[in-house]
Design an enzyme around this catalytic site. Structure first.
Site, short mmCIF file in Angstrom:
data_model
loop_
_atom_site.label_atom_id
_atom_site.label_comp_id
_atom_site.label_asym_id
_atom_site.label_seq_id
_atom_site.Cartn_x
_atom_site.Cartn_y
_atom_site.Cartn_z
N ARG A 74 0.83 -1.21 0.00
CA ARG A 74 0.00 0.00 0.00
C ARG A 74 0.87 1.25 0.00
O ARG A 74 1.98 1.26 0.52
CB ARG A 74 -0.91 0.01 1.24
CG ARG A 74 -2.10 -0.93 1.12
CD ARG A 74 -3.03 -0.84 2.31
NE ARG A 74 -2.38 -1.27 3.52
CZ ARG A 74 -1.87 -0.48 4.44
NH1 ARG A 74 -1.96 0.84 4.33
NH2 ARG A 74 -1.28 -0.97 5.50
N TYR A 216 -1.36 -3.38 -6.92
CA TYR A 216 -1.07 -4.26 -5.79
C TYR A 216 -2.08 -4.17 -4.66
O TYR A 216 -2.43 -3.08 -4.19
CB TYR A 216 0.32 -3.95 -5.22
CG TYR A 216 0.92 -5.13 -4.49
CD1 TYR A 216 1.70 -6.06 -5.15
CD2 TYR A 216 0.69 -5.31 -3.12
CE1 TYR A 216 2.24 -7.16 -4.47
CE2 TYR A 216 1.23 -6.40 -2.44
CZ TYR A 216 2.01 -7.32 -3.13
OH TYR A 216 2.54 -8.39 -2.45
N LYS A 225 -9.56 -2.45 1.49
CA LYS A 225 -9.35 -1.30 2.38
C LYS A 225 -10.16 -0.09 1.96
O LYS A 225 -10.70 0.64 2.78
CB LYS A 225 -7.86 -0.94 2.42
CG LYS A 225 -6.96 -2.10 2.75
CD LYS A 225 -7.25 -2.65 4.11
CE LYS A 225 -6.45 -3.92 4.31
NZ LYS A 225 -6.22 -4.27 5.69
N HIS A 245 -10.75 -2.88 11.19
CA HIS A 245 -9.63 -3.69 10.69
C HIS A 245 -9.40 -4.84 11.67
O HIS A 245 -8.44 -4.85 12.43
CB HIS A 245 -8.39 -2.78 10.59
CG HIS A 245 -7.23 -3.37 9.85
ND1 HIS A 245 -5.94 -2.94 10.05
CD2 HIS A 245 -7.16 -4.34 8.91
CE1 HIS A 245 -5.12 -3.63 9.26
NE2 HIS A 245 -5.84 -4.48 8.56
N SER A 267 -1.40 -3.75 10.21
CA SER A 267 -0.98 -4.58 9.09
C SER A 267 0.27 -5.39 9.45
O SER A 267 1.21 -4.84 10.03
CB SER A 267 -0.69 -3.70 7.87
OG SER A 267 -1.85 -2.98 7.55
N CYS A 269 0.69 -7.65 11.68
CA CYS A 269 0.91 -7.79 13.12
C CYS A 269 0.14 -8.96 13.72
O CYS A 269 -0.09 -9.01 14.93
CB CYS A 269 0.55 -6.49 13.84
SG CYS A 269 1.71 -5.16 13.47
N ASP A 292 -9.25 -10.14 8.43
CA ASP A 292 -8.77 -8.77 8.19
C ASP A 292 -9.80 -7.68 8.48
O ASP A 292 -9.44 -6.62 8.95
CB ASP A 292 -8.29 -8.64 6.74
CG ASP A 292 -7.36 -7.45 6.52
OD1 ASP A 292 -6.41 -7.29 7.31
OD2 ASP A 292 -7.59 -6.67 5.58
N ARG A 404 2.51 -12.09 -0.82
CA ARG A 404 1.20 -12.50 -0.28
C ARG A 404 0.62 -13.69 -1.02
O ARG A 404 1.00 -13.98 -2.15
CB ARG A 404 0.22 -11.32 -0.41
CG ARG A 404 0.66 -10.07 0.35
CD ARG A 404 -0.30 -9.69 1.41
NE ARG A 404 0.20 -8.63 2.27
CZ ARG A 404 -0.40 -8.31 3.42
NH1 ARG A 404 -1.47 -8.94 3.83
NH2 ARG A 404 0.09 -7.33 4.18
P1 GTP Z 1 -2.30 -7.81 7.21
O1 GTP Z 1 -2.77 -8.85 6.25
O2 GTP Z 1 -1.22 -6.94 6.65
O3 GTP Z 1 -3.41 -6.99 7.77
O4 GTP Z 1 -1.52 -8.58 8.39
P2 GTP Z 1 -1.97 -9.51 9.60
O5 GTP Z 1 -2.32 -8.67 10.79
O6 GTP Z 1 -2.97 -10.51 9.17
O7 GTP Z 1 -0.59 -10.24 9.99
P3 GTP Z 1 -0.16 -11.78 9.87
O8 GTP Z 1 -1.01 -12.68 10.73
O9 GTP Z 1 -0.03 -12.15 8.45
O10 GTP Z 1 1.28 -11.76 10.55
C1 GTP Z 1 2.34 -11.02 10.01
C2 GTP Z 1 3.66 -11.46 10.59
O11 GTP Z 1 3.61 -11.50 12.02
C3 GTP Z 1 4.09 -12.85 10.15
O12 GTP Z 1 5.43 -12.79 9.76
C4 GTP Z 1 3.93 -13.70 11.36
O13 GTP Z 1 4.84 -14.74 11.37
C5 GTP Z 1 4.11 -12.73 12.52
N1 GTP Z 1 3.30 -13.15 13.69
C6 GTP Z 1 1.97 -13.40 13.69
N2 GTP Z 1 1.56 -13.80 14.92
C7 GTP Z 1 2.65 -13.81 15.71
C8 GTP Z 1 2.88 -14.13 17.09
O14 GTP Z 1 1.97 -14.49 17.85
N3 GTP Z 1 4.17 -13.98 17.55
C9 GTP Z 1 5.18 -13.58 16.74
N4 GTP Z 1 6.40 -13.46 17.26
N5 GTP Z 1 5.01 -13.28 15.42
C10 GTP Z 1 3.76 -13.39 14.93
C1 SPV Z 2 -2.93 -4.53 5.16
O1 SPV Z 2 -1.95 -3.87 4.79
O2 SPV Z 2 -3.51 -4.31 6.24
C2 SPV Z 2 -3.41 -5.64 4.32
C3 SPV Z 2 -2.83 -5.81 2.99
O3 SPV Z 2 -4.31 -6.37 4.72
S1 SPV Z 2 -3.54 -4.76 1.82
O4 SPV Z 2 -4.74 -5.44 1.28
O5 SPV Z 2 -2.58 -4.55 0.74
O6 SPV Z 2 -3.95 -3.52 2.42
MN MN Z 3 -4.92 -5.80 6.88
#
Ligand code: GTP
Ligand code: SPV
Ligand code: MN
Length: 648
Positions: A74, A216, A225, A245, A267, A269, A292, A404
């Protein structure tokens, strides 16, 4: 010029006809949403070199795309909320006058689809026919967007049928901004290469979305979003509901009691990971509803009911492994589009921390060869024989950090089908929420879990959220902590102060405020002085969810502190504390303590963010009242209370 096709709905016709005249595509295709059409578009992209067909025995229906280097995440700096008044976009958004913006963007759109096909995507955010569901029409010249939207939303004829003759929808226009001259060969990833030529624009009053120059993720898949958060948050404010979110999950205790939890983390996290987590605690079962976005509506009984408006997962690839998130990996087994990951010689995919040995040789996200690391079979480098230390020092990754997978929700082995279809007690309303979690990546200060003392205190916690910036956004601040209220900083469709007020209103207007979800702040990311994580995370997070359920049931006492209610160490269930990563009791003790000095600084930072938000209203001559467009007094009061309690 192409002929505008007929539509039963005049407003759909008008939207398509308008953009046909501006963008002058060669051809117009109305997306039907069938499997055969989806496959045909994917195959057409393979022929044009825009998709790589993966090994169909290993990954049936799966393809790989590689984006342009300028187009990997983004672009917050090029994202605009164009309300009529600047103050309505608020202090956290980029703003431009809507008429000025439209003129400017129309110049970019003029003839932008020359040599290309214009696709018209009718789509639904939510199960078609559910009372919470909303509809959109996205016009795009990107076949990549079409097939991703097919996975991420419910697309096609069924939506047009539901809209009927005069049903309403959010009009969306998208172009990659790369017209083709006669005979000019297309590139693998067309886009406007200069960041300043990209625009991601929301018009909250017209309820329109105009996107230009990027292909993207959230920049281009406009249901996500742009619609489900930015435009929907404004709709929700006007209509008394919430667009957040947040992931949504269903948790079942060993006693077979069901709980529904939402969680707002910024994001990259941990939302997808928590949404599909395999609980380490024996007897607990977790199911996924969304990973999400959540739309929450107050019910007549005072509870908040949530649906997931999406139909698939656009998940972060690196770090996804059979250890960390087996259900996400299983969701990618078929019908999935991978973007910016490594291609292996056998036509499969690979990324860093996949928990799978790297192939000897592969093709990295930029299309260059990459090679297994000399002293770590789980890494790849840009040259043969490089050591782990050399690769690390070079900063090289073979799969982009924001690479992704786009996977259909129906692939998820633990999908809560009834919740996903927005059903509760067989009625189409969404599931009732028991707890809301906020969180972020915080290496210090913020404890493992902290319970709000009231709804207002919970809103304060959300407003005070901060997190390290991740690769999900193109930024020079990756790794630095920034305030990210409710994990919505990049996604507010209106003034953040009004948004805080709206959260507070949910209690005032609830039919029974005692039934509102309890609010918690969690942090899986505390680090020791040596840089290691002090909490194992992932499946171990079930230990925290259990404590939350026990608090909801009034089964355990808490340590009442100035910042909120923390668990007593003995109440975090450590059964089945085995495996590669374990809870270390000394670390647990440390992350359940209130770091008073750290918190004094934290509170000062939160106060500073409030002041920054208010400063914009103070300078704006259209704001006459002394309280309008300012952080609500109730939140200032909690800030003062916490601050005073910490000073004792
Ligand atoms: P968006 O799709 O961008 O909104 O992200 P998201 O909030 O869905 O994040 P996602 O679950 O994909 O996690 C992103 C990163 O955080 C990955 O590299 C995971 O390995 C890491 N991660 C997720 N949960 C944990 C956790 O409980 N502990 C740690 N140390 N890392 C974590
Ligand atoms: C985020 O950045 O929170 C995502 C990926 O879930 S995107 O759809 O590119 O915004
Ligand atoms: Mn997201």
């Amino acid at each position: 010029m192409a002929k505008t096709p007929k539509f039963a709905n005049d407003k759909v016709f008008a939207w398509v006809d308008k953009w046909n005249k501006v963008c002058t595509p060669d051809k117009i295709v109305v997306v039907k949403g069938t499997k055969a059409e989806h496959t045909a578009i994917c195959e057409m992209m393979v022929k044009k070199g825009q998709f790589i067909k993966l090994n169909q025995t290993k990954r049936p229906g799966c393809y790989l795309a590689r984006s342009h280097e300028s187009d990997v995440a983004r672009v917050e700096g090029r994202t605009f909320i164009c309300s009529k008044k600047e103050i309505d976009a608020g202090p956290t958004n980029h703003w431009m006058d809507p008429e000025v913006m439209k003129k400017l963007m129309l110049k970019s759109y003029k003839g932008c689809m020359k040599g290309r096909t214009m696709y018209v995507i009718p789509y639904a955010m939510g199960p078609i026919g559910n009372p919470i569901t909303q509809y959109g029409i996205e016009i795009t010249d990107s076949p990549y967007v079409v097939v991703n939207m097919n996975i991420m939303t419910r697309t096609g004829d069924a939506v047009l049928k539901h809209l009927g003759k005069d049903g309403d929808f959010i009009p969306c226009i998208h172009s990659v901004g790369a017209p083709l001259k006669k005979g000019q060969k297309d590139v693998a990833w067309p886009c406007a290469k200069k960041i300043d030529d990209k625009f991601i624009t929301q018009f909250p009053e017209d309820r329109q979305i105009w996107s230009f120059g990027s292909g993207y993720g959230g920049n281009a898949l406009l249901g996500k979003k742009c619609f489900a958060l930015r435009i929907a948050s404004k709709l929700a404010k006007d209509q008394g509901w919430m667009a957040e979110h947040m992931l949504i999950l269903t948790l079942t205790s060993p006693q077979k009691k069901q709980y529904h939890v939402t969680a707002a983390f910024p994001s990259a996290c941990g939302k997808t990971n928590l949404a599909m987590m395999l609980p380490k605690l024996p007897g607990w079962k977790l199911q996924t509803i969304g990973d999400d976005i959540a739309w929450l509506k107050p019910g007549d009984d005072g509870r908040l009911y949530a649906i997931n408006p999406e139909n698939g997962f656009f998940g972060v690839a690196p770090g996804t492994s059979m250890d960390s998130n087996p259900n996400a990996l299983k969701s990618c087994k078929k019908g999935t589009i991978f973007t910016n990951v490594v291609l292996t010689p056998d036509g499969d995919i690979w990324w860093e921390d996949m928990g799978v040995k790297a192939p000897k040789e592969g093709i990295d996200w930029k299309g260059n060869p990459c090679y297994v690391c000399a002293d770590d079979p789980y890494r790849m480098g840009p040259k043969p024989g490089m050591t782990k230390a050399e690769i690390k020092a070079s900063g090289y990754v073979a799969a982009h950090k924001n690479s992704r997978f786009t996977a259909p929700a129906e692939n998820c082995p633990v999908l809560d089908k009834s919740g996903f279809n927005g059903l509760w007690n067989k009625k189409p309303t969404g599931v009732p929420i028991d707890a809301i979690l906020f969180g972020g990546r915080r290496p210090s200060t913020i404890p493992l879990v902290n319970e709000a003392k009231s709804w207002t205190h919970g809103v304060f916690m959300g407003s005070a959220a901060g997190s390290e910036v991740t690769a999900a956004v193109i930024s020079d601040q990756i790794g630095q902590v920034r305030r990210d209220p409710m994990a919505m900083l990049p996604f507010f469709g209106y003034n953040v102060a009004d948004y805080f007020q709206h959260w507070l209103e949910m209690e005032r207007t609830s039919a029974d405020a005692t039934k509102l979800p309890k609010i918690y702040f969690v942090n899986w990311f505390r680090k020791g002085d040596d840089g290691r994580f002090m909490w194992p995370g992932f499946g171990d997070n079930s230990r925290v969810l259990k404590w939350i359920c026990q608090r909801i049931e009034g089964q355990v006492k808490a340590n009442v502190t100035p910042i909120g209610n923390l668990p007593l160490e003995k109440d975090i269930d450590l059964s089945n504390n085995v495996g590669k990563f374990k809870v270390v009791p000394a670390d647990l003790k440390a992350i359940l303590k209130v770091d008073k000095e750290g918190w004094k600084k934290e509170i000062a930072t939160v106060g500073a963010s409030y002041d920054e938000y208010d400063a914009k209203a103070s300078k704006d001559t259209t704001v006459r009242s002394k309280t309008a467009k300012r952080v609500p007094k109730a939140l200032r009061q909690i800030l003062a209370d916490v601050s005073a309690a910490l000073a004792k």
